[in-house]
Write an enzyme that holds these catalytic residues in place. Structure first.
Site, PDB file in Angstrom:
ATOM      1  N   SER A   6     -10.825  59.516 -14.929  1.00 41.81           N
ATOM      2  CA  SER A   6     -11.291  58.432 -15.790  1.00 41.81           C
ATOM      3  C   SER A   6     -11.020  57.036 -15.225  1.00 41.81           C
ATOM      4  O   SER A   6     -10.658  56.125 -15.972  1.00 41.81           O
ATOM      5  CB  SER A   6     -10.708  58.583 -17.196  1.00 41.81           C
ATOM      6  OG  SER A   6     -11.157  59.803 -17.774  1.00 41.81           O
TER       7      SER A   6
ATOM      8  N   HIS B 131     -10.403  70.840  -6.045  1.00 39.76           N
ATOM      9  CA  HIS B 131     -10.628  70.106  -7.294  1.00 39.76           C
ATOM     10  C   HIS B 131     -10.217  71.002  -8.465  1.00 39.76           C
ATOM     11  O   HIS B 131     -10.434  72.213  -8.425  1.00 39.76           O
ATOM     12  CB  HIS B 131     -12.101  69.699  -7.415  1.00 39.76           C
ATOM     13  CG  HIS B 131     -12.310  68.719  -8.519  1.00 39.76           C
ATOM     14  ND1 HIS B 131     -12.370  69.103  -9.834  1.00 39.76           N
ATOM     15  CD2 HIS B 131     -12.422  67.367  -8.508  1.00 39.76           C
ATOM     16  CE1 HIS B 131     -12.519  68.024 -10.588  1.00 39.76           C
ATOM     17  NE2 HIS B 131     -12.556  66.956  -9.808  1.00 39.76           N
TER      18      HIS B 131
ATOM     19  N   GLU C  42      -5.076  64.044  -9.310  1.00 37.89           N
ATOM     20  CA  GLU C  42      -5.979  64.048 -10.462  1.00 37.89           C
ATOM     21  C   GLU C  42      -5.350  64.839 -11.599  1.00 37.89           C
ATOM     22  O   GLU C  42      -5.467  66.069 -11.642  1.00 37.89           O
ATOM     23  CB  GLU C  42      -7.322  64.691 -10.077  1.00 37.89           C
ATOM     24  CG  GLU C  42      -8.075  63.951  -8.990  1.00 37.89           C
ATOM     25  CD  GLU C  42      -9.584  64.132  -9.113  1.00 37.89           C
ATOM     26  OE1 GLU C  42     -10.284  63.139  -8.969  1.00 37.89           O
ATOM     27  OE2 GLU C  42     -10.054  65.252  -9.368  1.00 37.89           O
TER      28      GLU C  42
HETATM   29  P1  13P Z   1     -13.867  61.347 -14.040  1.00 35.27           P
HETATM   30  O1  13P Z   1     -13.776  60.049 -13.252  1.00 35.27           O
HETATM   31  O2  13P Z   1     -15.232  61.583 -14.610  1.00 35.27           O
HETATM   32  O3  13P Z   1     -12.752  61.484 -15.009  1.00 35.27           O
HETATM   33  O4  13P Z   1     -13.679  62.523 -12.958  1.00 35.27           O
HETATM   34  C1  13P Z   1     -12.616  62.457 -12.077  1.00 35.27           C
HETATM   35  C2  13P Z   1     -12.776  63.498 -11.047  1.00 35.27           C
HETATM   36  O5  13P Z   1     -12.724  64.691 -11.353  1.00 35.27           O
HETATM   37  C3  13P Z   1     -13.050  63.085  -9.674  1.00 35.27           C
HETATM   38  O6  13P Z   1     -12.959  64.145  -8.789  1.00 35.27           O
END
Ligand code: 13P
Length: 251
Positions: free
Chosen positions: A212, A95, A167
């Site tokens: 998001s 992550h 991401e």
């Molecule tokens: P958000 O959905 O809060 O932007 O976070 C995304 C995320 O980091 C999932 O691993």
């Protein structure tokens, strides 16, 4: 046919009481839904209680990190075999918060991915670029480098037992979502990198979008041909939002 997956990443949120309330509502909301797979990745100490809440449901559970080591003098670390004791189906590796805040290099992430797979746990490998990298036009290079570290260590076929989550760092927790086309373009790129090595693995690879994702934008993202589901942060902490996002995947 690729199976769709929606996974929640709770990050460092929750407590015994709120977790139970959240899961009861999510279980209820998703009862009988078999069109996609669902999961929540929770903080380590809650694995036993989350397991007991979810074990007769259609929702799997997992962790958010794992040590690259099997065992030993690594104070504070958690091994893949420990996660196995709690029947984790998934573990998030790489992550961007771990890469940025805890100095996890692509090599360390690749070692964690390998450790998870050795224990039969499906790694959800996160890749993604920062805003600065996107603006300087190196998104594809960064993502290819993150993927290559894993492929070099575990082989391309290992991706048959993994999930990738794209991401974009600039979209995480910012309320700024990638447009469906921006996400689709990177997902296509990821598939094309894998396809050069193994076209079958590329075709079958589940690629989630994270950053998001909300109840009001999930459907337009999930309709894109190379987006196979989502990795959901903030919205996975609100039962009605998480259920709505999962339902957007089914429609
Ligand atoms: P958000 O959905 O809060 O932007 O976070 C995304 C995320 O980091 C999932 O691993």
């Amino acid at each position: 046919m690729r199976r769709k997956l929606v996974a929640g990443n709770w990050k460092m949120h929750g407590n015994l009481v709120t977790n139970k309330q959240l899961l009861d509502e999510v279980i209820n909301g998703l009862q009988g839904s078999r069109d996609a797979d669902y999961a929540v990745c929770v903080p380590y100490p809650y694995l036993p209680s989350v397991k007991s809440s979810l074990q007769n449901s259609n929702i799997a559970w997992g962790a958010q990190n794992v040590s690259q080591h099997e065992k030993g003098a690594y104070t504070g670390e958690i091994s893949a075999s420990m996660l196995n004791d709690f029947e984790c189906r998934y573990v998030i590796v790489g992550h961007s918060e771990r890469r940025a805040l805890y100095g996890e290099s692509s090599l360390i992430v690749a070692e964690k991915y390998l450790a998870a797979q050795k224990s039969g746990i499906i790694p959800i490998l996160c890749v993604g670029e920062t805003l600065e990298q996107r603006e300087s036009g190196v998104t594809e290079r960064i993502i290819e480098e993150q993927l290559t570290a894993v492929i070099n260590l575990s082989g391309v076929e290992s991706l048959q037992k993994a999930v990738i989550a794209y991401e974009p760092v600039w979209a995480i927790g910012t309320g700024k979502t990638a447009t469906p086309q921006q996400a689709q373009d990177v997902h296509t790129f990821i598939r094309s990198v894998i396809s050069k090595l193994d076209s079958n693995t590329a075709k079958e690879l589940i690629i989630l979008y994270g950053g998001s994702v909300k109840a009001n934008n999930a459907a337009e993202l999930f309709v894109m041909p190379d987006i196979d589901g989502g990795l959901i942060g903030g919205a996975s902490l609100v039962a009605s939002d998480f259920v709505a996002i999962c339902q957007a995947m089914q429609n």
